[in-house]
Design an enzyme around this catalytic site. Structure first.
Site, PDB file in Angstrom:
ATOM      1  N   HIS A  72      -2.262  13.589  -3.648  1.00  0.00           N
ATOM      2  CA  HIS A  72      -1.383  13.363  -4.801  1.00  0.00           C
ATOM      3  C   HIS A  72      -2.214  12.912  -6.002  1.00  0.00           C
ATOM      4  O   HIS A  72      -2.873  11.878  -5.948  1.00  0.00           O
ATOM      5  CB  HIS A  72      -0.310  12.320  -4.463  1.00  0.00           C
ATOM      6  CG  HIS A  72       0.841  12.897  -3.698  1.00  0.00           C
ATOM      7  ND1 HIS A  72       2.138  12.463  -3.833  1.00  0.00           N
ATOM      8  CD2 HIS A  72       0.875  13.914  -2.803  1.00  0.00           C
ATOM      9  CE1 HIS A  72       2.921  13.188  -3.040  1.00  0.00           C
ATOM     10  NE2 HIS A  72       2.173  14.057  -2.408  1.00  0.00           N
ATOM     11  N   TYR A 201       9.051   6.512  -8.664  1.00  0.00           N
ATOM     12  CA  TYR A 201       9.478   5.108  -8.633  1.00  0.00           C
ATOM     13  C   TYR A 201      10.490   4.961  -9.760  1.00  0.00           C
ATOM     14  O   TYR A 201      10.143   5.148 -10.932  1.00  0.00           O
ATOM     15  CB  TYR A 201       8.303   4.166  -8.899  1.00  0.00           C
ATOM     16  CG  TYR A 201       7.268   4.107  -7.788  1.00  0.00           C
ATOM     17  CD1 TYR A 201       6.264   5.076  -7.692  1.00  0.00           C
ATOM     18  CD2 TYR A 201       7.274   3.078  -6.861  1.00  0.00           C
ATOM     19  CE1 TYR A 201       5.305   5.014  -6.689  1.00  0.00           C
ATOM     20  CE2 TYR A 201       6.310   3.009  -5.854  1.00  0.00           C
ATOM     21  CZ  TYR A 201       5.340   3.976  -5.775  1.00  0.00           C
ATOM     22  OH  TYR A 201       4.391   3.913  -4.782  1.00  0.00           O
ATOM     23  N   PRO A 293       6.201  -3.739  -0.772  1.00  0.00           N
ATOM     24  CA  PRO A 293       5.677  -2.373  -0.650  1.00  0.00           C
ATOM     25  C   PRO A 293       5.556  -1.597  -1.958  1.00  0.00           C
ATOM     26  O   PRO A 293       4.973  -0.514  -1.963  1.00  0.00           O
ATOM     27  CB  PRO A 293       6.676  -1.697   0.296  1.00  0.00           C
ATOM     28  CG  PRO A 293       7.896  -2.534   0.256  1.00  0.00           C
ATOM     29  CD  PRO A 293       7.485  -3.919  -0.076  1.00  0.00           C
ATOM     30  N   LYS A 297       0.367  -1.173  -1.077  1.00  0.00           N
ATOM     31  CA  LYS A 297      -0.934  -1.808  -0.867  1.00  0.00           C
ATOM     32  C   LYS A 297      -1.129  -2.423   0.527  1.00  0.00           C
ATOM     33  O   LYS A 297      -2.265  -2.719   0.913  1.00  0.00           O
ATOM     34  CB  LYS A 297      -1.154  -2.914  -1.925  1.00  0.00           C
ATOM     35  CG  LYS A 297      -1.328  -2.393  -3.322  1.00  0.00           C
ATOM     36  CD  LYS A 297      -2.596  -1.581  -3.446  1.00  0.00           C
ATOM     37  CE  LYS A 297      -2.654  -0.748  -4.698  1.00  0.00           C
ATOM     38  NZ  LYS A 297      -3.250   0.573  -4.527  1.00  0.00           N
ATOM     39  N   TYR A 388      -3.339   1.556  -8.780  1.00  0.00           N
ATOM     40  CA  TYR A 388      -2.599   2.368  -7.801  1.00  0.00           C
ATOM     41  C   TYR A 388      -3.546   3.131  -6.888  1.00  0.00           C
ATOM     42  O   TYR A 388      -3.331   3.180  -5.670  1.00  0.00           O
ATOM     43  CB  TYR A 388      -1.650   3.337  -8.531  1.00  0.00           C
ATOM     44  CG  TYR A 388      -0.628   3.952  -7.612  1.00  0.00           C
ATOM     45  CD1 TYR A 388       0.579   3.314  -7.354  1.00  0.00           C
ATOM     46  CD2 TYR A 388      -0.873   5.171  -6.973  1.00  0.00           C
ATOM     47  CE1 TYR A 388       1.522   3.860  -6.488  1.00  0.00           C
ATOM     48  CE2 TYR A 388       0.059   5.728  -6.113  1.00  0.00           C
ATOM     49  CZ  TYR A 388       1.255   5.067  -5.871  1.00  0.00           C
ATOM     50  OH  TYR A 388       2.179   5.611  -5.008  1.00  0.00           O
TER      51      TYR A 388
HETATM   52  P1  RFL Z   1       0.838  -4.705  11.950  1.00  0.00           P
HETATM   53  O1  RFL Z   1       1.076  -3.253  11.649  1.00  0.00           O
HETATM   54  O2  RFL Z   1       1.963  -5.625  11.883  1.00  0.00           O
HETATM   55  O3  RFL Z   1       0.196  -4.742  13.404  1.00  0.00           O
HETATM   56  C1  RFL Z   1       0.019  -5.946  14.098  1.00  0.00           C
HETATM   57  C2  RFL Z   1       0.060  -5.651  15.573  1.00  0.00           C
HETATM   58  O4  RFL Z   1      -0.154  -6.860  16.291  1.00  0.00           O
HETATM   59  C3  RFL Z   1       0.764  -6.930  17.366  1.00  0.00           C
HETATM   60  N1  RFL Z   1       0.962  -8.332  17.718  1.00  0.00           N
HETATM   61  C4  RFL Z   1       0.371  -8.912  18.786  1.00  0.00           C
HETATM   62  N2  RFL Z   1      -0.465  -8.453  19.711  1.00  0.00           N
HETATM   63  C5  RFL Z   1      -0.888  -9.316  20.668  1.00  0.00           C
HETATM   64  N3  RFL Z   1      -0.485 -10.618  20.742  1.00  0.00           N
HETATM   65  C6  RFL Z   1       0.349 -11.129  19.821  1.00  0.00           C
HETATM   66  N4  RFL Z   1       0.763 -12.386  19.878  1.00  0.00           N
HETATM   67  C7  RFL Z   1       0.817 -10.275  18.781  1.00  0.00           C
HETATM   68  N5  RFL Z   1       1.643 -10.429  17.723  1.00  0.00           N
HETATM   69  C8  RFL Z   1       1.718  -9.258  17.104  1.00  0.00           C
HETATM   70  C9  RFL Z   1       2.010  -6.252  16.842  1.00  0.00           C
HETATM   71  O5  RFL Z   1       2.851  -5.761  17.889  1.00  0.00           O
HETATM   72  C10 RFL Z   1       1.410  -5.116  16.004  1.00  0.00           C
HETATM   73  O6  RFL Z   1       1.250  -3.924  16.758  1.00  0.00           O
HETATM   74  O7  RFL Z   1      -0.323  -5.299  11.027  1.00  0.00           O
HETATM   75  P2  RFL Z   1      -1.671  -4.628  10.455  1.00  0.00           P
HETATM   76  O8  RFL Z   1      -2.375  -3.853  11.536  1.00  0.00           O
HETATM   77  O9  RFL Z   1      -2.359  -5.690   9.699  1.00  0.00           O
HETATM   78  O10 RFL Z   1      -1.184  -3.476   9.449  1.00  0.00           O
HETATM   79  C11 RFL Z   1      -0.547  -3.834   8.255  1.00  0.00           C
HETATM   80  C12 RFL Z   1       0.504  -2.785   7.895  1.00  0.00           C
HETATM   81  O11 RFL Z   1       1.300  -2.464   9.023  1.00  0.00           O
HETATM   82  C13 RFL Z   1       1.397  -3.315   6.783  1.00  0.00           C
HETATM   83  O12 RFL Z   1       0.634  -3.896   5.746  1.00  0.00           O
HETATM   84  C14 RFL Z   1       2.250  -2.256   6.140  1.00  0.00           C
HETATM   85  O13 RFL Z   1       2.958  -1.463   7.040  1.00  0.00           O
HETATM   86  C15 RFL Z   1       3.219  -3.005   5.226  1.00  0.00           C
HETATM   87  N6  RFL Z   1       4.380  -2.237   4.979  1.00  0.00           N
HETATM   88  C16 RFL Z   1       4.265  -1.233   4.085  1.00  0.00           C
HETATM   89  N7  RFL Z   1       3.090  -1.063   3.417  1.00  0.00           N
HETATM   90  C17 RFL Z   1       2.952  -0.071   2.546  1.00  0.00           C
HETATM   91  O14 RFL Z   1       1.867   0.071   1.975  1.00  0.00           O
HETATM   92  N8  RFL Z   1       4.024   0.774   2.294  1.00  0.00           N
HETATM   93  C18 RFL Z   1       5.228   0.643   2.945  1.00  0.00           C
HETATM   94  O15 RFL Z   1       6.140   1.411   2.748  1.00  0.00           O
HETATM   95  C19 RFL Z   1       5.388  -0.392   3.873  1.00  0.00           C
HETATM   96  N9  RFL Z   1       6.553  -0.574   4.548  1.00  0.00           N
HETATM   97  C20 RFL Z   1       5.584  -2.478   5.679  1.00  0.00           C
HETATM   98  C21 RFL Z   1       6.667  -1.616   5.463  1.00  0.00           C
HETATM   99  C22 RFL Z   1       5.705  -3.551   6.582  1.00  0.00           C
HETATM  100  C23 RFL Z   1       6.892  -3.789   7.272  1.00  0.00           C
HETATM  101  N10 RFL Z   1       6.976  -4.953   8.156  1.00  0.00           N
HETATM  102  C24 RFL Z   1       5.787  -5.700   8.470  1.00  0.00           C
HETATM  103  C25 RFL Z   1       8.130  -5.517   8.621  1.00  0.00           C
HETATM  104  C26 RFL Z   1       7.841  -1.817   6.159  1.00  0.00           C
HETATM  105  C27 RFL Z   1       7.971  -2.897   7.073  1.00  0.00           C
HETATM  106  C28 RFL Z   1       9.293  -3.008   7.791  1.00  0.00           C
HETATM  107  C1  PHB Z   2       6.426   5.259   1.713  1.00  0.00           C
HETATM  108  O1  PHB Z   2       6.265   6.488   1.671  1.00  0.00           O
HETATM  109  O2  PHB Z   2       6.900   4.691   2.707  1.00  0.00           O
HETATM  110  C2  PHB Z   2       6.023   4.455   0.544  1.00  0.00           C
HETATM  111  C3  PHB Z   2       5.369   5.054  -0.513  1.00  0.00           C
HETATM  112  C4  PHB Z   2       5.006   4.293  -1.618  1.00  0.00           C
HETATM  113  C5  PHB Z   2       5.300   2.957  -1.651  1.00  0.00           C
HETATM  114  C6  PHB Z   2       5.930   2.356  -0.574  1.00  0.00           C
HETATM  115  C7  PHB Z   2       6.312   3.112   0.519  1.00  0.00           C
HETATM  116  O3  PHB Z   2       4.950   2.224  -2.735  1.00  0.00           O
END
Ligand code: RFL
Ligand code: PHB
Length: 396
Positions: A72, A201, A293, A297, A388
């Protein structure tokens, strides 16, 4: 059992670290409390910075990303009934982002780990961290009713916001900073063609909306919702109606709808814990910080943290004398400089795009003025684009 590095958490941060260490000849084990299917069932981020794709290449898992990921070169800001393109490539000196789901990143990392015969313990329960203030840390866990202990040189806490690693740090050694936003995002995944080739957005008087995607046939959409809203209150039709209302009319007309294949609500929060290292325990990714989100980042910061950590540990094992600990000593401060810039950017972009209950008409007018400024000022748009696409990694 003894390994060089025990990685707690098998999400994207833990798995990427495992692969980077493997490529550097460092032995690690990954402990994950959930099953592999559960981890892969979480629908989260979708936009990867070049820093992240470079690290995935370094980890040896870039192949599918480069063949299936979507490059993109821009995105749109929607407001006042129209869309305005931010040309990332021109404004950032040739950079782009890649649309490729977090699920697929994690799947590729898991497959690479399995192909090399590297050990991941899924459904590892009651993980506990010990003696990380000494040179002989230990991690204990239970699996199938049996207790196990791992002796290691270092522990990487990659276990997310609710994990055990940050909670194991003695009270008083940690400073935390937090902002909770008064709304959430309701997200829908559907097997429908995205409404536009690029992300949109949208700032609207009814609230924020985001049009994103996973592929040319799979869309990801979000609308801002109340914090106490429940997924059960939103039929698919109600979601599509609300999304249409928040888009420019010509986009709303073009929107292809279909049954949702996932629907969830995520609260929005900014959170940072400092420092990110305690003796021989390192925190990385969501274990140390959370961003809203807006701007995508979260996953990218998790990747840059483990990129720094892999570099620090590689220097440690390859070096000799006191100098070999330089990277370890600088890990926390170096990560936090990048973390705080992403925290600032995500907070700013969230503040610009969402409806805040307390600011009323004045707040909306100020947002519209800033959006108008952004699309007419090269300086303002350049700053948005630079953040970004992602800020560069630093040396120690
Ligand atoms: P994760 O992905 O939460 O992975 C952590 C892992 O650790 C495990 N865990 C344990 N394992 C052993 N013992 C324990 N006591 C443990 N406790 C937990 C968990 O099961 C899990 O598998 O963290 P990590 O690897 O740092 O990755 C970070 C990303 O996942 C996170 O920053 C993003 O997904 C944030 N986020 C989003 N970021 C974006 O850039 N765009 C998004 O659209 C976006 N949507 C989101 C999100 C985070 C969400 N959360 C945390 C609720 C949507 C949601 C719902
Ligand atoms: C997504 O595709 O889930 C997404 C993309 C951009 C964002 C957040 C989430 O800023």
């Amino acid at each position: 059992m003894r390994v060089q590095v025990a990685i707690v958490g098998g999400g994207p941060a833990g798995h990427l670290l495992g692969q980077l260490l493997y490529k550097a000849g460092i032995e690690a084990i990954v402990l994950e409390q959930r099953s592999q299917d559960y981890v892969l069932g979480r629908i989260r981020a979708g936009v990867l910075e070049q820093v992240t794709t470079d690290l995935l290449d370094q980890a040896g898992v870039g192949e599918r990303l480069h063949s299936e990921g979507l490059v993109h070169n821009g995105f749109a800001l929607g407001f006042g009934g129209a869309s305005h393109r931010i040309d990332l490539q021109t404004l950032s000196g040739g950079k782009h982002v890649m649309v490729y789901g977090q699920t697929e990143v994690t799947r590729d990392l898991m497959a690479a780990r399995a192909a090399e015969g590297l050990q991941t313990i899924y459904e590892a329960h009651n993980v506990s961290l010990h003696d990380f203030d000494s040179e002989r840390p230990r991690v204990r866990y239970e699996k199938d009713g049996q207790s196990h202990e791992i002796q290691c040189d270092f522990i990487a806490g990659c276990d997310g916001y609710h994990g055990v690693s940050r909670a194991s740090v003695p009270a008083g050694a940690l400073q935390t900073y937090e902002r909770v936003y008064p709304f959430g995002w309701l997200g829908v995944l559907s097997d429908t063609p995205p409404v536009s080739d690029e992300l949109i957005y949208a700032n609207h008087a009814r609230g924020f909306a985001l049009c994103s995607m996973r592929s040319h046939t799979r869309s990801r959409y979000y609308v801002q919702c109340a914090l106490d809203d429940k997924v059960e209150h939103w039929s698919d039709d109600a979601f599509w109606d609300e999304l249409r209302r928040r888009l420019a009319p010509e986009l709303a007309e073009r929107l292809v709808t279909g049954p949702s294949i996932e629907k969830s609500i995520a609260p929005l929060r900014s959170f940072v814990a400092e420092p990110m290292r305690f003796g021989r325990l390192f925190l990385a990714g969501d274990a140390a910080h959370i961003v809203p989100p807006t701007g995508a980042k979260g996953l990218n910061l998790a990747a840059s943290d483990v990129g720094y950590l892999a570099r620090a540990l590689t220097e440690f094992y390859a070096g000799s004398g006191p100098g070999r600990s330089a990277g370890i000593d600088h890990y926390s401060a170096t990560c936090l400089r990048r973390v705080w810039k992403a925290v600032r950017f995500s907070w700013w972009f969230t503040s610009l795009m969402h409806k805040f209950p307390e600011t009323g008409g004045f707040g909306q007018k100020v947002q519209e003025a800033e959006l108008d400024y952004l699309i007419h000022s090269q300086a303002a748009a350049t700053s948005l684009a630079e953040n970004y696409v992602g800020l560069p990694l630093e040396s120690w």
